[in-house]
Design a protein around this motif. Sequence first.
Motif, PDB file in Angstrom:
ATOM      1  N   PHE A   1       0.605  -1.095  -0.501  1.00  0.00           N
ATOM      2  CA  PHE A   1      -0.166   0.338  -0.118  1.00  0.00           C
ATOM      3  C   PHE A   1       0.960   1.664  -0.208  1.00  0.00           C
ATOM      4  O   PHE A   1       1.840   0.695   0.624  1.00  0.00           O
ATOM      5  N   GLN A   2       0.692   1.482  -0.787  1.00  0.00           N
ATOM      6  CA  GLN A   2       1.589   3.696  -1.562  1.00  0.00           C
ATOM      7  C   GLN A   2       0.578   4.683  -0.886  1.00  0.00           C
ATOM      8  O   GLN A   2      -0.503   4.639  -2.194  1.00  0.00           O
ATOM      9  N   VAL A   3       0.949   5.620  -0.479  1.00  0.00           N
ATOM     10  CA  VAL A   3      -0.120   7.045  -0.793  1.00  0.00           C
ATOM     11  C   VAL A   3       0.873   7.682  -1.295  1.00  0.00           C
ATOM     12  O   VAL A   3       2.159   7.961  -1.000  1.00  0.00           O
ATOM     13  N   ALA A   4       0.735   7.912  -2.707  1.00  0.00           N
ATOM     14  CA  ALA A   4       1.199   8.622  -3.926  1.00  0.00           C
ATOM     15  C   ALA A   4       0.344   9.056  -4.491  1.00  0.00           C
ATOM     16  O   ALA A   4      -0.927   8.501  -4.539  1.00  0.00           O
ATOM     17  N   GLN A   5       0.599   9.523  -5.863  1.00  0.00           N
ATOM     18  CA  GLN A   5      -0.111  10.460  -6.870  1.00  0.00           C
ATOM     19  C   GLN A   5       0.394   9.410  -8.457  1.00  0.00           C
ATOM     20  O   GLN A   5       1.376   9.656  -8.164  1.00  0.00           O
TER      21      GLN A   5
ATOM     22  N   ASP B   1       8.560   8.647  -0.195  1.00  0.00           N
ATOM     23  CA  ASP B   1       9.940   7.930  -1.495  1.00  0.00           C
ATOM     24  C   ASP B   1       9.943   8.803  -2.854  1.00  0.00           C
ATOM     25  O   ASP B   1      10.694   8.688  -3.285  1.00  0.00           O
ATOM     26  N   GLY B   2       8.826   9.983  -2.862  1.00  0.00           N
ATOM     27  CA  GLY B   2       9.548  11.344  -3.818  1.00  0.00           C
ATOM     28  C   GLY B   2       8.969  10.420  -5.354  1.00  0.00           C
ATOM     29  O   GLY B   2       7.990   9.412  -5.193  1.00  0.00           O
ATOM     30  N   ALA B   3       9.661  10.627  -6.555  1.00  0.00           N
ATOM     31  CA  ALA B   3       9.474   9.881  -7.528  1.00  0.00           C
ATOM     32  C   ALA B   3       9.895   8.693  -7.867  1.00  0.00           C
ATOM     33  O   ALA B   3      10.503   8.464  -7.855  1.00  0.00           O
ATOM     34  N   HIS B   4       9.027   7.238  -8.085  1.00  0.00           N
ATOM     35  CA  HIS B   4       9.819   6.695  -8.283  1.00  0.00           C
ATOM     36  C   HIS B   4       9.013   6.013  -9.272  1.00  0.00           C
ATOM     37  O   HIS B   4       7.251   5.788  -9.413  1.00  0.00           O
ATOM     38  N   ASP B   5       8.943   4.557  -9.974  1.00  0.00           N
ATOM     39  CA  ASP B   5       8.526   3.678 -10.667  1.00  0.00           C
ATOM     40  C   ASP B   5       7.346   2.062 -10.059  1.00  0.00           C
ATOM     41  O   ASP B   5       8.478   1.903  -8.870  1.00  0.00           O
ATOM     42  N   ILE B   6       6.340   1.724 -10.561  1.00  0.00           N
ATOM     43  CA  ILE B   6       5.814   0.704  -9.856  1.00  0.00           C
ATOM     44  C   ILE B   6       5.677  -0.490 -10.842  1.00  0.00           C
ATOM     45  O   ILE B   6       4.939  -0.019 -11.255  1.00  0.00           O
ATOM     46  N   PRO B   7       6.351  -1.440 -11.400  1.00  0.00           N
ATOM     47  CA  PRO B   7       6.840  -2.507 -11.858  1.00  0.00           C
ATOM     48  C   PRO B   7       5.033  -2.708 -11.472  1.00  0.00           C
ATOM     49  O   PRO B   7       5.173  -3.716 -10.616  1.00  0.00           O
ATOM     50  N   CYS B   8       4.369  -2.941 -13.320  1.00  0.00           N
ATOM     51  CA  CYS B   8       3.610  -3.920 -12.970  1.00  0.00           C
ATOM     52  C   CYS B   8       2.661  -4.327 -14.401  1.00  0.00           C
ATOM     53  O   CYS B   8       3.619  -3.608 -15.404  1.00  0.00           O
ATOM     54  N   ASP B   9       2.244  -5.193 -14.611  1.00  0.00           N
ATOM     55  CA  ASP B   9       1.330  -4.871 -16.533  1.00  0.00           C
ATOM     56  C   ASP B   9       0.229  -4.520 -15.847  1.00  0.00           C
ATOM     57  O   ASP B   9      -0.661  -5.132 -17.301  1.00  0.00           O
ATOM     58  N   THR B  10      -0.607  -4.444 -15.415  1.00  0.00           N
ATOM     59  CA  THR B  10      -1.630  -4.489 -15.174  1.00  0.00           C
ATOM     60  C   THR B  10      -2.362  -2.889 -14.199  1.00  0.00           C
ATOM     61  O   THR B  10      -1.579  -2.983 -13.182  1.00  0.00           O
TER      62      THR B  10
ATOM     63  N   ILE C   1       1.615  -1.889 -20.193  1.00  0.00           N
ATOM     64  CA  ILE C   1       2.514  -1.103 -19.727  1.00  0.00           C
ATOM     65  C   ILE C   1       3.051  -1.891 -18.505  1.00  0.00           C
ATOM     66  O   ILE C   1       2.972  -3.395 -18.486  1.00  0.00           O
ATOM     67  N   ILE C   2       4.494  -1.216 -18.623  1.00  0.00           N
ATOM     68  CA  ILE C   2       5.763  -2.136 -17.720  1.00  0.00           C
ATOM     69  C   ILE C   2       5.595  -1.294 -16.126  1.00  0.00           C
ATOM     70  O   ILE C   2       6.404  -2.034 -15.405  1.00  0.00           O
ATOM     71  N   ALA C   3       4.988  -0.206 -16.154  1.00  0.00           N
ATOM     72  CA  ALA C   3       5.383  -0.028 -14.587  1.00  0.00           C
ATOM     73  C   ALA C   3       4.675   1.701 -15.174  1.00  0.00           C
ATOM     74  O   ALA C   3       4.346   2.236 -15.690  1.00  0.00           O
ATOM     75  N   VAL C   4       3.766   2.444 -13.360  1.00  0.00           N
ATOM     76  CA  VAL C   4       3.178   2.955 -12.938  1.00  0.00           C
ATOM     77  C   VAL C   4       4.378   4.247 -12.801  1.00  0.00           C
ATOM     78  O   VAL C   4       4.992   3.742 -11.497  1.00  0.00           O
ATOM     79  N   SER C   5       4.613   5.658 -13.164  1.00  0.00           N
ATOM     80  CA  SER C   5       5.029   6.299 -12.166  1.00  0.00           C
ATOM     81  C   SER C   5       4.709   7.694 -10.842  1.00  0.00           C
ATOM     82  O   SER C   5       3.251   7.974 -11.663  1.00  0.00           O
ATOM     83  N   VAL C   6       4.920   6.846  -9.851  1.00  0.00           N
ATOM     84  CA  VAL C   6       3.728   7.642  -8.836  1.00  0.00           C
ATOM     85  C   VAL C   6       5.427   8.992  -8.164  1.00  0.00           C
ATOM     86  O   VAL C   6       6.271   8.578  -8.318  1.00  0.00           O
ATOM     87  N   GLU C   7       4.723   9.902  -7.484  1.00  0.00           N
ATOM     88  CA  GLU C   7       4.742  10.623  -6.421  1.00  0.00           C
ATOM     89  C   GLU C   7       4.454  10.536  -5.346  1.00  0.00           C
ATOM     90  O   GLU C   7       2.906  10.407  -4.697  1.00  0.00           O
ATOM     91  N   SER C   8       5.259  10.202  -4.185  1.00  0.00           N
ATOM     92  CA  SER C   8       5.108  10.786  -2.613  1.00  0.00           C
ATOM     93  C   SER C   8       5.763  11.155  -1.979  1.00  0.00           C
ATOM     94  O   SER C   8       7.177  11.569  -2.705  1.00  0.00           O
TER      95      SER C   8
END
Length: 351
Positions: A220-224, A245-254, A235-242
């Motif tokens: 669970f991440q509190v992020a946008q 953890d600042g700006a980072h990518d979450i690897p995913c396929d869905t 998709i291979i990743a969702v880019s988020v900012e929190s």
Amino acid sequence: MAAATVESVPPRGAHETDVIIVGAGPCGLFAVFELGLLGAKAHLIDILDKPGGQAAELYPEKPILDIPAIKSITGEQLTRQLLDQIEPFGAKFHMNEMAVSLDKAPDGKWTIATDLGTTITAPVIVIAAGGGSFQPKKPPIPGVDDFEGRSVFYAVREREAFRDKTIVIAGGGDSALDWTLNLQPIAKSVTLVHRRPDFRAAPDSVEKMHALANQQKIDFQVAQIKGLKGDNGQIIAVSVESDKDGAHDIPCDTLLAFYGLTMKLGPIAEFGLNLTENRIEVDTEKFETSVPGIFCIGDMAWYPGKLKLILSGFHEAALMSHGAFHYVFPDKKLKFQHTTSAKDLQAQVGG
């Protein structure tokens, strides 16, 4: 939700019935009862995953104060009681499906096809779709259109389609929490992303989600969400900012994005019916539209003096059922009976 059994029919089949009801909100549910008293069977189509329409989806815990003889009732309670009331009539529900086309057969019957390939044929159609069909709100993510339907989804139609997927779920309402809990056992991994730590979902679901996070069964991440990475619809990743953890990518396929729902008239606008202010014109004798055999009740119906009230829709359902009877049973004479004195009706509904 309800004690009554909702017989949900798998998609892609071909069915025949007496009446097709588009919309499983309060007016559509009560129409099942009124039609059932006259011996007519019904199938219902609704894009939502459960009956109740606006009452259950938009204000499940908000009090409704103008149902006769009931001082106060929530949308969820009203839905439950309507389902209990119509249980004897064996209505069939096609949930998570949208009516997309309408055709008339040589014998005069209508066939509705859904977006999932289901077809239902009947002599009568009743449109009880409230203000229209619920459509998902798209997230404000650049380029999201390129991934829709392949790796970005706004609803779960078939749970098994997400088995062994690496999933990011975005949102803070009941849908986001429910699918986090339901997909966790079959997905490769689930990450829930919400822009704040508080949720609009049922407290029990929030508690279960946090328990899974504490057990490291989900993340669970509190992020946008700021963007998507991928190509050719995948998709291979969702880019988020929190803040953490600042700006980072979450690897995913869905990505499953649950950002709420909005109301639109949808494909019904193409059914060839006379419209006034994006609503369907009906008469006030039978609530029949400009096309014989197609009726409309509830908020979607337009006529002079129309009030958008559930109790008005209940009245419209009663008159509609009498008009529909003559299409369903053209060789029978309608025998009007009061449920207070008709022993056969009382036995049928368990009164």
